[in-house]
Design a protein around this motif. Structure first.
Motif, PDB file in Angstrom:
ATOM      1  N   ASN A  12       0.833  -1.242  -0.169  1.00  0.00           N
ATOM      2  CA  ASN A  12      -0.113   0.099  -0.058  1.00  0.00           C
ATOM      3  C   ASN A  12       0.886   1.359   0.088  1.00  0.00           C
ATOM      4  O   ASN A  12       0.294   2.405  -0.036  1.00  0.00           O
ATOM      5  CB  ASN A  12      -0.909   0.070   1.185  1.00  0.00           C
ATOM      6  CG  ASN A  12      -0.286  -0.083   2.504  1.00  0.00           C
ATOM      7  OD1 ASN A  12       0.807  -0.230   2.621  1.00  0.00           O
ATOM      8  ND2 ASN A  12      -1.284  -0.612   3.551  1.00  0.00           N
ATOM      9  N   HIS A  17      -1.564   1.482  -5.644  1.00  0.00           N
ATOM     10  CA  HIS A  17      -2.307   0.793  -4.757  1.00  0.00           C
ATOM     11  C   HIS A  17      -3.777   1.278  -4.809  1.00  0.00           C
ATOM     12  O   HIS A  17      -3.919   2.394  -4.367  1.00  0.00           O
ATOM     13  CB  HIS A  17      -1.701   0.548  -3.593  1.00  0.00           C
ATOM     14  CG  HIS A  17      -2.127  -0.572  -2.614  1.00  0.00           C
ATOM     15  ND1 HIS A  17      -3.256  -0.482  -1.955  1.00  0.00           N
ATOM     16  CD2 HIS A  17      -1.952  -1.934  -2.727  1.00  0.00           C
ATOM     17  CE1 HIS A  17      -3.368  -1.698  -1.270  1.00  0.00           C
ATOM     18  NE2 HIS A  17      -2.898  -2.720  -1.815  1.00  0.00           N
ATOM     19  N   LYS A  19      -6.271   1.775  -2.464  1.00  0.00           N
ATOM     20  CA  LYS A  19      -6.013   1.846  -0.992  1.00  0.00           C
ATOM     21  C   LYS A  19      -6.725   1.080  -0.202  1.00  0.00           C
ATOM     22  O   LYS A  19      -6.685   0.461   0.838  1.00  0.00           O
ATOM     23  CB  LYS A  19      -5.851   3.246  -0.539  1.00  0.00           C
ATOM     24  CG  LYS A  19      -5.042   4.371  -1.260  1.00  0.00           C
ATOM     25  CD  LYS A  19      -3.436   3.833  -1.104  1.00  0.00           C
ATOM     26  CE  LYS A  19      -2.541   4.481  -1.837  1.00  0.00           C
ATOM     27  NZ  LYS A  19      -1.128   3.776  -2.133  1.00  0.00           N
ATOM     28  N   GLU A  20      -8.370   1.015  -0.510  1.00  0.00           N
ATOM     29  CA  GLU A  20      -9.311   0.540   0.468  1.00  0.00           C
ATOM     30  C   GLU A  20      -9.297  -1.015   0.235  1.00  0.00           C
ATOM     31  O   GLU A  20      -9.927  -1.694   1.060  1.00  0.00           O
ATOM     32  CB  GLU A  20     -10.669   1.232   0.099  1.00  0.00           C
ATOM     33  CG  GLU A  20     -11.419   0.905  -1.280  1.00  0.00           C
ATOM     34  CD  GLU A  20     -10.636   1.844  -2.282  1.00  0.00           C
ATOM     35  OE1 GLU A  20     -11.163   2.012  -3.400  1.00  0.00           O
ATOM     36  OE2 GLU A  20      -9.644   2.663  -2.187  1.00  0.00           O
TER      37      GLU A  20
END
Ligand code: SF4
Length: 53
Positions: A12, A17, A19-20
């Motif tokens: 991350n 990436h 993110k969540e």
């Protein structure tokens, strides 16, 4: 952000990436090796990684 569910990723810190979720947001990544012959997981890597903000 787009999420590519075909590319799982836990890095991350990468700017690509999603993110969540533990996925990459790119359509395509380049996987590379660090030695002439890759003989362990550690010898391979995501060559598309870029440091995020
Ligand atoms: S570019 Fe590589 S390191 Fe970055 S999120 Fe995608 S798969 Fe992970």
């Amino acid at each position: 952000m787009k999420i590519n569910k075909s590319i799982g990723c836990t890095v991350n810190e990468c700017k690509y990436h999603a993110k969540e979720d533990s996925f990459c947001s790119l359509d395509h990544i380049n996987v590379v090796k660090h030695h002439d012959r890759a003989n362990s997981v550690e010898a391979t890597d995501c060559g598309s990684f870029e440091v995020g903000k």
